[in-house]
Scaffold this motif. Structure first.
Motif, short mmCIF file in Angstrom:
data_model
loop_
_atom_site.label_atom_id
_atom_site.label_comp_id
_atom_site.label_asym_id
_atom_site.label_seq_id
_atom_site.Cartn_x
_atom_site.Cartn_y
_atom_site.Cartn_z
N LYS A 126 0.89 -1.26 0.10
CA LYS A 126 -0.06 0.11 -0.02
C LYS A 126 0.92 1.31 -0.05
CE LYS A 126 -3.74 -2.34 2.15
NZ LYS A 126 -4.25 -2.88 3.55
N ASP A 172 -9.37 -1.12 -0.47
CA ASP A 172 -8.08 -0.84 -0.57
C ASP A 172 -7.47 -1.56 -1.79
OD1 ASP A 172 -8.20 0.01 1.84
OD2 ASP A 172 -7.22 -1.57 2.86
N TYR A 176 -0.65 4.49 -2.26
CA TYR A 176 -2.02 4.27 -1.62
C TYR A 176 -2.00 4.99 -0.24
CZ TYR A 176 -6.52 2.77 0.34
OH TYR A 176 -7.87 2.48 0.85
N PHE A 180 -8.13 1.11 -4.86
CA PHE A 180 -7.22 1.99 -5.02
C PHE A 180 -5.93 1.84 -5.66
CE2 PHE A 180 -10.96 4.00 -2.44
CZ PHE A 180 -11.24 5.08 -3.37
N ILE A 228 -6.85 9.21 6.18
CA ILE A 228 -6.60 8.75 4.52
C ILE A 228 -7.53 7.42 4.39
CG2 ILE A 228 -5.37 8.10 2.75
CD1 ILE A 228 -3.28 10.43 3.55
N ASN A 245 -3.96 2.83 -8.92
CA ASN A 245 -2.83 3.41 -8.88
C ASN A 245 -1.70 2.79 -9.89
OD1 ASN A 245 -3.62 5.48 -7.27
ND2 ASN A 245 -2.47 4.75 -5.33
N LEU A 258 -15.33 6.91 0.26
CA LEU A 258 -15.31 7.32 -1.29
C LEU A 258 -15.68 6.13 -2.24
CD1 LEU A 258 -14.83 9.13 -3.63
CD2 LEU A 258 -12.52 8.69 -3.60
N TYR A 259 -15.10 4.77 -1.77
CA TYR A 259 -15.47 3.62 -2.21
C TYR A 259 -16.86 3.15 -1.94
CZ TYR A 259 -15.26 -1.05 -4.28
OH TYR A 259 -15.38 -2.02 -5.18
N LYS A 288 -11.30 8.23 4.56
CA LYS A 288 -11.96 8.80 3.37
C LYS A 288 -12.06 8.08 2.22
CE LYS A 288 -10.74 13.12 0.85
NZ LYS A 288 -9.51 14.10 0.80
N GLN A 289 -10.85 7.44 1.87
CA GLN A 289 -11.00 6.53 0.78
C GLN A 289 -11.83 5.35 0.77
OE1 GLN A 289 -9.39 8.65 -1.24
NE2 GLN A 289 -8.04 7.21 -2.31
N ARG A 290 -12.06 4.82 1.89
CA ARG A 290 -12.98 3.61 1.95
C ARG A 290 -14.47 4.38 1.93
NH1 ARG A 290 -9.40 0.95 6.67
NH2 ARG A 290 -8.15 -0.38 5.40
#
Length: 420
Positions: A46, A257, A51, A260, A62, A264, A69-70, A65-67
């Protein structure tokens, strides 16, 4: 566990507990292989795939926020609120007088829905046969997506969407040229992929369904490339690694996870999947020629032999490079190779060196063989991957010997040689 292995684990832990991760030190350690104990590999990947940032203090915010967003992507691209409302006696939001399934308008939401089905069918066909040498992807995940499987709402899953009668009428395949081929499944004597595996009970979903969702969302968010066959082989090892993390808290969020990290990684290799870029300096043709130019520098005799037989790198190196060797080795070997690939500054130059080392590893057979023998040898390398017909279960294969031998040969090209 040997004292040397314990020492390596301690080295990783020392680097990862610092407030700011020393990236060069982490890369140096990771290149020689990342221990799987304590979720070290998952965490290192990661970081190496950008990530997670180098500042540990920001990881929690972070990740949250990303989870989230998913989850938003799931709500917008997978869940259809209209269906649930119809079941509760409320008028559907997705069927109106202005927009309905028979609406010919190209901007219609339903028109988009039906076009998405073509992409979904191809993804579904590919993910159902992901890593056929192991049973992992056919087993139920411990953490199904409750947002979609909520029994109170009866949302439509991608599996149900594929199984609809209207989608059983034809099989869709999209290649790198953007060509979509359609044919009736009744003309195919092989059994439908929908019936190859036992369907899990309601409330459960297999790991391949999670991978299907990741790829479908990626295709929706990246319409320029959408989905191309082979992407499933890239996301597979990523998801497997994250979904088998010994840390249950991290394992629970393996889907988000993986998405993302896959996004990337695709940002770096997506040019390999775009045919219009093949002949550019960032395209796959240029990279395949680089394999031969590297071979020419390291083993002129073998290079001339392949040239004499008119064996072009396109005949075998295309799959090696686009799929990051995921089809040439057993899954444990692939994961080990990716440790070094992700850790190297010039990771795709390193991939070229490994491909060159793979050729040198079988140089004696290539020098003795004719065109037919050598083509068969190159297209089915026999390192134990799916293409060589191996049936061993991941996790039972202890020593990645083929990968190690390639690495040792690669060390002769001036690269570091990772431990086996």
């Amino acid at each position: 566990m040997s004292s040397l292995h314990k020492s390596r684990i301690a080295d990783f832990q020392d680097v990862l507990k610092e407030p700011t991760i020393a990236l060069e030190k982490l890369r140096e350690l990771s290149f020689s292989g990342i221990p799987c104990e304590g979720g070290l590999r998952c965490l290192c990947w990661k970081i190496l795939l950008n990530y997670l940032p180098l500042e540990r203090a920001s990881w929690t915010s972070i990740l949250a926020k990303q989870r989230e967003l998913y989850s938003q992507f799931l709500r917008e691209m997978i869940i259809q609120p209209g269906i649930a409302k119809a079941n509760m006696g409320v008028s559907r939001e997705d069927v109106t007088f202005e927009d309905h399934p028979l609406n010919p308008n190209p901007d219609s939401r339903w028109n988009t829905y039906f076009k998405d089905n073509e992409v979904l069918l191809q993804i579904d066909k590919d993910v159902r046969r992901l890593c056929p040498d192991i049973s992992f992807f056919q087993r139920a995940t411990e953490y199904p997506c409750l947002l979609i499987l909520d029994p109170q709402n009866e949302f439509e899953t991608l599996r149900k969407r594929v199984e609809q009668t209207t989608l059983k009428s034809q099989t869709v395949a999209r290649n790198r040229s953007g060509v979509t081929n359609m044919c009736s499944p009744h003309k195919n004597s092989t059994p439908s992929s929908l019936n190859e595996y036992e369907v899990l009970p309601n409330g459960c979903e297999a790991h391949w369904e999670v991978v299907e969702r990741i790829l479908f969302i990626y295709a929706k968010l990246n319409p320029g490339i959408a989905y191309v066959q082979g992407m499933n082989e890239i996301v597979g090892p990523l998801y497997y690694t994250f979904a088998t993390d010994p840390n249950s808290e991290w394992k629970e969020h393996a889907e988000a996870d993986t998405f993302f990290c896959f996004t990337n990684l695709m940002a770096e290799i997506r040019d390999n999947f775009i045919k219009s870029l093949d002949d550019s300096q960032c395209g796959i043709t240029y990279k395949m020629e680089k394999v031969y130019s590297t071979l020419k520098d390291k083993d002129m005799e073998l290079y001339l032999k392949l040239q004499e037989q008119n064996i072009k790198p396109q005949f075998f190196a295309f799959r090696w490079l686009t799929l990051l060797l995921s089809q040439e080795f057993l899954l444990p070997d692939v994961i080990r190779i990716w440790d070094s690939l992700f850790a190297d500054d010039n990771r795709f130059d390193f991939l070229l060196l490994v491909c060159c080392a793979m050729l040198i590893l079988i140089r004696e057979q290539l020098l003795e063989g004719d065109f037919t023998v050598n083509m068969r040898l190159l297209q089915v390398m026999g390192f134990g991957g799916p293409s060589s017909g191996s049936g061993r279960e991941a996790g039972t294969y202890q020593a990645p010997t083929a990968a190690s031998r390639c690495f040792r040969l690669g060390s002769g090209t001036g690269q570091k040689s990772p431990d086996s």
